[in-house]
Scaffold this active site. Structure first.
Site, mmCIF file in Angstrom:
data_model
loop_
_atom_site.group_PDB
_atom_site.id
_atom_site.type_symbol
_atom_site.label_atom_id
_atom_site.label_comp_id
_atom_site.label_asym_id
_atom_site.label_seq_id
_atom_site.Cartn_x
_atom_site.Cartn_y
_atom_site.Cartn_z
ATOM 1 N N SER A 1 5.696 -5.261 -1.575
ATOM 2 C CA SER A 1 5.679 -3.837 -1.895
ATOM 3 C C SER A 1 6.083 -3.014 -0.667
ATOM 4 C CB SER A 1 4.303 -3.448 -2.439
ATOM 5 O OG SER A 1 4.313 -2.165 -3.012
ATOM 6 N N ALA A 2 5.172 -2.252 -0.074
ATOM 7 C CA ALA A 2 5.509 -1.463 1.108
ATOM 8 C C ALA A 2 6.040 -2.342 2.239
ATOM 9 C CB ALA A 2 4.283 -0.682 1.587
ATOM 10 N N GLY B 1 0.860 -1.180 0.000
ATOM 11 C CA GLY B 1 0.000 0.000 0.000
ATOM 12 C C GLY B 1 0.891 1.221 0.000
ATOM 13 N N HIS C 1 8.563 -3.061 -7.605
ATOM 14 C CA HIS C 1 7.902 -2.668 -8.858
ATOM 15 C C HIS C 1 8.888 -2.020 -9.831
ATOM 16 C CE1 HIS C 1 4.006 -3.056 -6.681
ATOM 17 N NE2 HIS C 1 4.587 -2.352 -5.731
ATOM 18 N N GLU D 1 8.512 -6.713 -11.094
ATOM 19 C CA GLU D 1 7.252 -7.357 -10.732
ATOM 20 C C GLU D 1 7.285 -8.846 -11.080
ATOM 21 O OE1 GLU D 1 3.736 -5.230 -11.831
ATOM 22 O OE2 GLU D 1 4.206 -3.786 -10.243
#
Length: 240
Positions: free
Chosen positions: A121-122, A88, A158, A193
């Site tokens: 991700s985060a 997020g 990413h 990714e």
């Protein structure tokens, strides 16, 4: 130490957490419950995030508890069998984790006790020394950019090579080159990714269909592939 650091939760055209589910199942093998940190969610509720993650982890036979439903989130981390930190907005995630005392609790459980940590991700950014290589907009100001420091290098999740036609701004590579010009002592791993990094003890492995791009001040960017020796990324950086 055991880490599974995933670039992204969802590949284009696939269901949520579909591509990494096999690796997640193997990573958490023998564990029937994990503690989830949903604080990177901004435009949807923590309950909705928990439901989404639980739907995938149910396929693995794992119950997901969330720190947002615990009276004392840091204490809940201290009793967790495994830790999962979702993606997020990294700035929101850092701010909330710092406020609730989760950064210190996670560092203790993972580095000292070997509790497995998975993030995407985060959640991968928060395993780094700082959140300085996130792609996210700083929608809120955390107390510090310092993250959990579970690894001694930075990740850019990413990671993209693309320079869209008509775009006159900086590429991702140029942004990272700005970072290493100011932070000359640390590697940055551009994690594309569909890819992830798995750390088991002192062995770091790249998993996925794409190479990873490595950046370090004073060196030309280079590509590493699954199966390559990544031990250099685990060396503690010199002061500088």
């Amino acid at each position: 130490m055991r880490l599974l650091l995933i670039s992204n939760s969802t590949n284009a055209g696939e269901a949520y957490l579909d591509y990494p589910k096999k690796e997640l199942g193997d990573f958490f093998k023998g564990i029937d419950e994990v503690m989830f940190v949903p604080y990177a969610a901004v435009t949807f509720t923590y309950d909705a995030y928990l439901e989404k993650v639980q739907a995938r982890f149910s396929e693995l036979g794992i119950r997901v508890r969330s720190v947002h439903r615990e009276a004392n989130p840091a204490l809940a981390i201290m009793s967790a069998k495994g830790i999962v930190v979702g993606g997020g907005n990294t700035f929101r995630l850092a701010q909330m984790m710092q406020r609730e005392g989760l950064v210190e609790a996670i560092r203790l459980r993972v580095t000292d006790e070997g509790i497995p940590y998975a993030g995407w991700s985060a959640g991968s950014n928060m395993a780094c020394p700082t959140i300085g290589t996130t792609n996210d907009m700083p929608i809120i100001e955390p107390a510090t950019f310092h993250a959990a420091g579970l690894i001694p290098f930075q990740i850019n999740p990413h990671y993209l090579d693309a320079h869209p036609q008509g775009h006159a701004g900086e590429t991702r590579e140029q942004r990272i080159e700005e970072y290493i010009t100011v932070n000359t002592n640390v590697y940055v791993a551009g994690l594309r990714e569909g890819c992830m990094l798995r750390l088991e003890g002192d062995r770091l492995s790249l998993i996925g269909p794409r190479p990873m791009r490595i950046f370090r001040w004073g060196e030309l960017p280079r590509e590493v592939n699954p199966g390559d020796d990544l031990g250099f990324l685990l060396q503690q950086p010199l002061e500088g």
